[in-house]
Design a protein around this motif. Structure first.
Motif: not given
Length: 644
Positions: A21, A103-105, A181, A183-184, A513, A547-548
């Motif tokens: 990410e 690691y965040t959006l 995110r 996606s995690y 995103k 965000g993926s």
């Protein structure tokens, strides 16, 4: 893992995460653990205390076959174990950033902002699918791979001297799933539980029906965050405060949107581990940000930064004759790239109704004249991409499907185009290299659009059900205009009202995103051992996850099934067959307009570096940040000559 690399002749399209990410701009993460997926071997056998099952206890894991390096290895073969420490490595990045939280959006993280963190295990540059202990000294797992226990090194500490514990690993998993995110939540969905058995033993339990070959490696590669640090901080918020990590580098300085400098920690707990010997040799790593290619290149010529990997053919072909090159102060090289060249193209947003018909997508693809672009714009430096695993002899589909491929494809016959079974793997037809408007190609494209119901009206534009066909191509790079604009011309010739939407880098990232585009450019670098990470790029679970990496919005049961076969393959042969079948299907679905690749690294740098190889780098990366080192003697010579 699939990584996002900088697109050639394009803006950057940064590193893909569990690509981690991180928006990596023109850089490659040297954290080679992001390149690997897999599981098992080169181990001893023991008895697990909690289950009584026979288990494997190992210093490393590999997808298929034995590990190259035994339990007593001293360093990786491709490093110089005596490389001196010191000096600075500097390069450039495109666009802007406003965060050190990768690691965040929220926010746009700085290049290499994953450098603060360690993981349980890490990979290397000469094995495609192996990982070795970093924070974890060893790993235990049963032969069925349904769980894994990592035995952590008690000496591992965060920057503030506090120990890295199993509780921190549990916290990291939980916070990534709940506040990281989106996606995690998809990529970690087959983790049933993560628990601290004691201060330095952590157990992951996986879904028995999940891709077990992949899951252990995913667990091994997760970043380890400090639970205590985030006790009074909001993890989901973007921040320019240096996070609390246990990695080799810390933050020295940051100027939001302009530059960031990381400094090597002399007190790093793991500097003498075999996986780190001969690596991380620079005292400082600086990334300078620029809004366009031309400004960045001119800054390099003036010595504003020291290393540049060139992704623009025009500059590479015509501009590396400036005085610093002629005087021998700047080295210019072409090095081989042993990895799959990746999937660079114009990606359709299939969430939009106008792109639902594959005939429409194929027609739009025909309007891009690569042969003309290569001769007129790229100086003949590129080859046409046709595969999602380009430059791989074993993963790229060729010709008609084999019997082994057909066996995998047959259950999905009703969900796939007939061409998957009756025609050779799709490759774009060659167009005229001398005429942008190839009449044959445009005539065939027009026929497909007519068949799809998009007919030309009295005003010359195409309509269907009273709606005019419009396309806007998202673009954040002035240097890419020269490529997009001729493509737009051909789309207009087809009766499509097309334009290029130029925005700045920050807006482009935010729109990607939110999937707010018709067509966008992206480049994914595929692993030599692909696996479950392909769900992030092509899987239905990620199609609508903000965000993926599934920028196309692809949701196809056959694709999901083939990814599952890849992720659960029990041999490399099975994996390669399933990957070729997937490649064949993706190409037949026309989810993108493939662009180009070179298969080499075009690099230039001020002659202040040394490295442990001559002309042949490790197969899976040139290691410019990780295994090169700074020569003070060379730097002093350039300073005396007035080059620096």
């Amino acid at each position: 893992m699939a990584l996002i690399r900088r697109a050639q002749d394009d803006k950057s399209r940064s590193d893909a995460k569990v690509r981690r990410e991180d928006r990596d701009r023109p850089l490659r993460l040297w954290l080679a653990g992001a390149l690997v997926t897999g599981l098992t071997l080169a181990a001893t056998f023991a008895s697990a205390q909690d289950t009584g099952e026979e288990t494997i206890t190992a210093h490393g894991v590999s997808s298929f076959g034995e590990l190259k390096y035994g339990p007593d290895f001293e360093h990786f073969d491709y490093v110089n174990p005596d490389a001196p420490k010191g000096g600075e490595f500097s390069t450039w990045a495109f666009g802007t950033f406003d965060s050190l939280t990768p690691y965040t959006l929220r926010g746009n993280p700085a290049a290499l902002s994953t450098v603060f963190y360690d993981s349980l295990m890490t990979g290397n540059l000469d094995e495609p699918d192996a990982m070795y202990g970093l924070v974890a000294e060893s790993v235990e797992y049963p032969e069925n791979r349904e769980w894994a226990i990592f035995n952590m090194r008690p000496e591992a500490t965060f920057r503030d001297g506090t120990p890295v514990t199993a509780s921190d690993v549990v916290f990291s998993y939980n916070i990534l799933v709940t506040e990281g995110r989106p996606s995690y939540r998809v990529s970690l969905k087959d983790f049933e539980s993560v628990e601290a058995l004691d201060d330095h033993r952590v157990k992951f339990t996986f879904n028995p029906d999940g891709p077990l070959r992949e899951l252990l490696m995913t667990a091994a590669g997760l970043p380890i965050l400090s639970e205590a640090y985030y006790a009074d901080r909001d993890f989901a918020e973007s921040s320019l405060e240096p996070p609390m990590g246990s990695g080799q580098y810390d933050l020295e300085s940051v100027d939001a949107g302009r530059s960031v400098t990381y400094v090597r920690r002399d007190d790093y707990w793991g500097k003498d581990l075999p996986v780190n010997v001969g690596q991380n040799n620079f005292d400082r790593i600086t990334i300078e940000y620029f809004a366009d290619y031309t400004t960045a290149f001119e800054a390099f010529k003036g010595g504003a930064y020291l290393f540049r990997q060139e992704y623009q053919s025009r500059i590479w072909a015509t501009s590396y004759n400036f005085p610093a090159v002629e005087n021998g102060w700047v080295e210019v090289e072409v090095l081989p790239d042993g990895r799959p060249s990746g999937t660079q193209g114009f990606w359709f947003n299939l969430r939009r109704d106008k792109f639902q018909d594959p005939r429409v997508r194929e027609a739009i693809g025909m309007a891009f004249n690569f042969q003309w672009s290569n001769e007129s714009l790229f100086y003949g430096l590129y080859n046409r991409t046709d595969s999602f695993f380009e430059n791989s002899d074993t993963l790229q589909a060729e010709g008609m499907p084999s019997e082994a491929e057909l066996e995998l494809l047959e259950p999905y016959r009703d969900q796939l185009p007939d061409s998957v079974f009756t025609e050779e793997a799709f490759s774009p037809a060659e167009s005229s290299s001398t005429e942008l408007a190839d009449r044959r190609a445009l005539r065939e494209a027009g026929r497909l659009l007519n068949e799809a119901g998009w007919e030309v009206g009295d005003d010359g534009f195409r309509y269907k059900d009273g709606e005019r066909f419009t396309i806007s191509v998202l673009n954040d790079s002035p240097s890419f205009d020269r490529i997009i604009n001729p493509y737009i011309e051909n789309l207009n010739r087809l009766g499509i009202q097309a334009d290029a939407t130029r925005v700045d880098a920050a807006e482009s990232l935010e729109r990607e995103k939110r999937f707010d585009y018709d067509i966008t450019t992206r480049r994914y670098a595929m692993s030599s051992t692909p696996g479950d990470e392909l769900r992030g790029v092509f899987g239905s679970d990620n199609a609508d996850v903000e965000g993926s990496n599934n920028v196309a919005g692809l949701a196809n049961e056959a694709v999901d099934g083939l990814i599952q076969r890849i992720a659960t393959a029990e041999s490399r042969e099975e994996l390669e067959v399933a990957t070729r079948a997937l490649d064949r299907v993706l190409r037949a679905l026309h989810i993108w307009v493939p662009q180009w690749y070179s298969g080499v690294h075009n690099i230039a740098y001020f002659d202040v570096f040394e490295r442990p190889y001559e002309d042949t780098p490790p197969r899976f990366g040139i290691g410019e940040i990780s295994i090169w080192w700074y020569s003070e003697e060379k730097a002093e010579a350039l300073r005396e000559a007035g080059a620096l």
